[in-house]
Design an enzyme around this catalytic site. Structure first.
Site, PDB file in Angstrom:
ATOM      1  N   LYS A  61     -17.055 -99.596  50.695  1.00 59.89           N
ATOM      2  CA  LYS A  61     -17.508 -98.277  51.272  1.00 59.89           C
ATOM      3  C   LYS A  61     -18.896 -97.802  51.131  1.00 59.89           C
ATOM      4  O   LYS A  61     -19.313 -97.111  50.469  1.00 59.89           O
ATOM      5  CB  LYS A  61     -16.421 -97.262  50.938  1.00 59.89           C
ATOM      6  CG  LYS A  61     -16.488 -95.885  51.410  1.00 59.89           C
ATOM      7  CD  LYS A  61     -15.325 -95.039  51.524  1.00 59.89           C
ATOM      8  CE  LYS A  61     -15.714 -93.577  51.720  1.00 59.89           C
ATOM      9  NZ  LYS A  61     -14.409 -92.646  51.935  1.00 59.89           N
ATOM     10  N   LYS A 107     -10.181 -94.875  44.779  1.00 63.07           N
ATOM     11  CA  LYS A 107     -11.520 -94.827  45.354  1.00 63.07           C
ATOM     12  C   LYS A 107     -12.316 -94.263  44.064  1.00 63.07           C
ATOM     13  O   LYS A 107     -11.732 -93.664  43.265  1.00 63.07           O
ATOM     14  CB  LYS A 107     -11.647 -93.950  46.473  1.00 63.07           C
ATOM     15  CG  LYS A 107     -13.157 -93.736  46.823  1.00 63.07           C
ATOM     16  CD  LYS A 107     -13.102 -92.545  47.621  1.00 63.07           C
ATOM     17  CE  LYS A 107     -13.932 -91.390  47.161  1.00 63.07           C
ATOM     18  NZ  LYS A 107     -14.293 -90.219  48.047  1.00 63.07           N
ATOM     19  N   GLU A 149     -17.251 -97.801  46.330  1.00 60.93           N
ATOM     20  CA  GLU A 149     -18.246 -96.938  46.951  1.00 60.93           C
ATOM     21  C   GLU A 149     -19.467 -96.474  46.339  1.00 60.93           C
ATOM     22  O   GLU A 149     -19.427 -95.575  45.795  1.00 60.93           O
ATOM     23  CB  GLU A 149     -17.402 -95.557  47.368  1.00 60.93           C
ATOM     24  CG  GLU A 149     -18.319 -94.558  48.423  1.00 60.93           C
ATOM     25  CD  GLU A 149     -17.542 -93.167  48.724  1.00 60.93           C
ATOM     26  OE1 GLU A 149     -16.420 -93.265  48.295  1.00 60.93           O
ATOM     27  OE2 GLU A 149     -18.143 -92.436  49.325  1.00 60.93           O
ATOM     28  N   ARG A 153      -4.396 -75.656  50.473  1.00 59.30           N
ATOM     29  CA  ARG A 153      -4.916 -76.961  50.519  1.00 59.30           C
ATOM     30  C   ARG A 153      -3.724 -77.868  50.990  1.00 59.30           C
ATOM     31  O   ARG A 153      -3.922 -79.155  51.695  1.00 59.30           O
ATOM     32  CB  ARG A 153      -5.324 -77.241  49.198  1.00 59.30           C
ATOM     33  CG  ARG A 153      -6.683 -76.495  49.025  1.00 59.30           C
ATOM     34  CD  ARG A 153      -7.329 -76.903  47.577  1.00 59.30           C
ATOM     35  NE  ARG A 153      -6.543 -76.499  46.572  1.00 59.30           N
ATOM     36  CZ  ARG A 153      -6.657 -75.450  45.719  1.00 59.30           C
ATOM     37  NH1 ARG A 153      -7.462 -74.502  45.998  1.00 59.30           N
ATOM     38  NH2 ARG A 153      -5.800 -75.513  44.726  1.00 59.30           N
TER      39      ARG A 153
HETATM   40  P1  13P Z   1     -17.858 -88.503  53.967  1.00 59.82           P
HETATM   41  O1  13P Z   1     -17.359 -89.275  55.444  1.00 59.82           O
HETATM   42  O2  13P Z   1     -17.650 -86.801  54.153  1.00 59.82           O
HETATM   43  O3  13P Z   1     -19.013 -88.855  53.376  1.00 59.82           O
HETATM   44  O4  13P Z   1     -16.578 -88.761  52.938  1.00 59.82           O
HETATM   45  C1  13P Z   1     -16.278 -89.948  52.446  1.00 59.82           C
HETATM   46  C2  13P Z   1     -15.944 -89.881  50.915  1.00 59.82           C
HETATM   47  O5  13P Z   1     -14.882 -90.306  50.839  1.00 59.82           O
HETATM   48  C3  13P Z   1     -16.886 -89.536  50.056  1.00 59.82           C
HETATM   49  O6  13P Z   1     -16.635 -90.068  48.765  1.00 59.82           O
END
Ligand code: 13P
Length: 340
Positions: free
Chosen positions: A219, A136, A177, A46
């Protein structure tokens, strides 16, 4: 709160056609993606994979910041440098996922609420000390016959707003998000309606919690048909609907909008972003990408966990980032795609 610090970070992340690289998959999610390709799911793999993703020469021309998972922010590169320091020295702002995952919402079968507020103030301080300048938190909204419920939309919006306020207090830009999932057989109309309600609820809660909109990055998902819908809307309609929805629901003060890819394939995600810029060259906010899968897919397939493939995998990520950066300025052309 120092608003200037927040707006400087926001500008570094999303202005001038730059986007955000999401590499913050939790360990179980990262392992699932490795497993699917037969890559051993070790901590070292990872680490190696995340290092190859952030180390491309010139990556910061296209990528303003990368979102890390807790394991990665505590790791070092092969040369012994902490990930946040390594990234910052290459012009990439370090970010960190701080939610602790989406859990079943009590009393509401099939719906999720994102957790992680307890102890968040202390965790933000620690991450800031390590070099994180943005964070995030992902909320998940599921479309079904009876969902989302008001309870789910409001609980998630409230948590997002409290998280955002704590981030700004700590001098960290929150990525907000609220993801309306593509899973399901619903049409684009339903996605449009649910996305609009979700965004309206989120901005109401952000306002209630006194979050400064110049110091956040939103987002969102695109307005798009469910993956199982029988007659999925084409790219022009996705671009038009998404822009209409964002113009209706997102205040002009917001520092930037960076889409998630949410299960779109790489080329589709790039094309949609490009079309939006071609449709409207005078948007009120920077509009860009914060893709996870749609940026990483080919790099992961090429790498396969093999040292010999590191350079090719790194180049694949760089190229995908470059194409998305063009799309974020409406300058992408599909004929630039290399056959895979
Ligand atoms: P994806 O673009 O694969 O949807 O992932 C973005 C992300 O940060 C999901 O929380």
């Amino acid at each position: 709160m120092d608003l200037q610090t927040l707006t400087d970070t926001t500008a570094a992340l999303v202005e001038q056609g730059r986007g955000i690289l999401a590499i913050d998959e939790s360990t179980p999610t990262c392992n699932k993606r490795f497993d699917a390709l037969g890559i051993p799911t070790t901590e070292e793999n990872r680490r190696t994979y995340r290092e190859l993703l952030v180390s491309g020469e010139g990556l910061s021309d296209h990528i303003g910041g990368a979102i890390l998972f807790d394991e990665t922010i505590r790791q070092t590169t092969g040369d012994g440098e902490a990930f946040p320091d390594f990234m910052a020295s290459r012009g990439i702002v370090p970010g960190i996922k701080v939610d602790t995952g989406a859990k079943p919402l009590a009393g509401h079968p099939g719906e999720l609420v994102t957790e992680g507020l307890d102890g968040l103030r202390d965790r933000l301080d620690e991450y800031r000390e390590m070099g994180a300048r943005f964070a995030k938190w992902r909320a998940v909204i599921t479309i079904g016959d009876e969902t989302p419920t008001r309870a789910c939309t409001e609980a998630n919006a409230h948590a997002l707003a409290r998280y955002a306020a704590l981030c700004q207090e700590a001098g960290i830009v929150p990525i907000v998000e609220p993801e309306v999932l593509m899973d399901g057989a619903h049409g684009i109309d339903r996605c449009h309606e649910v996305t609009a309600t979700t965004l309206a609820t989120v901005f109401e809660q952000l306002h209630t919690q006194d979050v400064r909109l110049e110091g956040i990055v939103l987002k969102p998902n695109m307005v798009i048909s469910g993956l199982l819908h029988e007659d999925r809307a084409g790219p022009d309609e996705v671009a038009e609907r998404t822009l209409a929805c964002l113009r209706d629901c997102v205040p002009a003060a917001v520092g930037g909008i960076a889409f998630l890819s949410g299960g779109q394939d790489d080329v589709e995600a790039t094309e949609h972003l490009d079309l939006m810029h071609r449709l409207d060259g005078d948007l009120p906010w920077p509009l860009t990408f914060s893709y996870g899968r749609a940026l990483q897919r080919s790099a992961l397939r090429i790498w396969q966990g093999r040292p010999d493939n590191v350079d090719d995998a790194r180049n694949a990520l760089l190229e995908r980032a470059r194409l998305n950066s063009l799309a974020a300025r409406g300058r992408y052309h599909a004929d630039a795609e290399q056959p895979v």
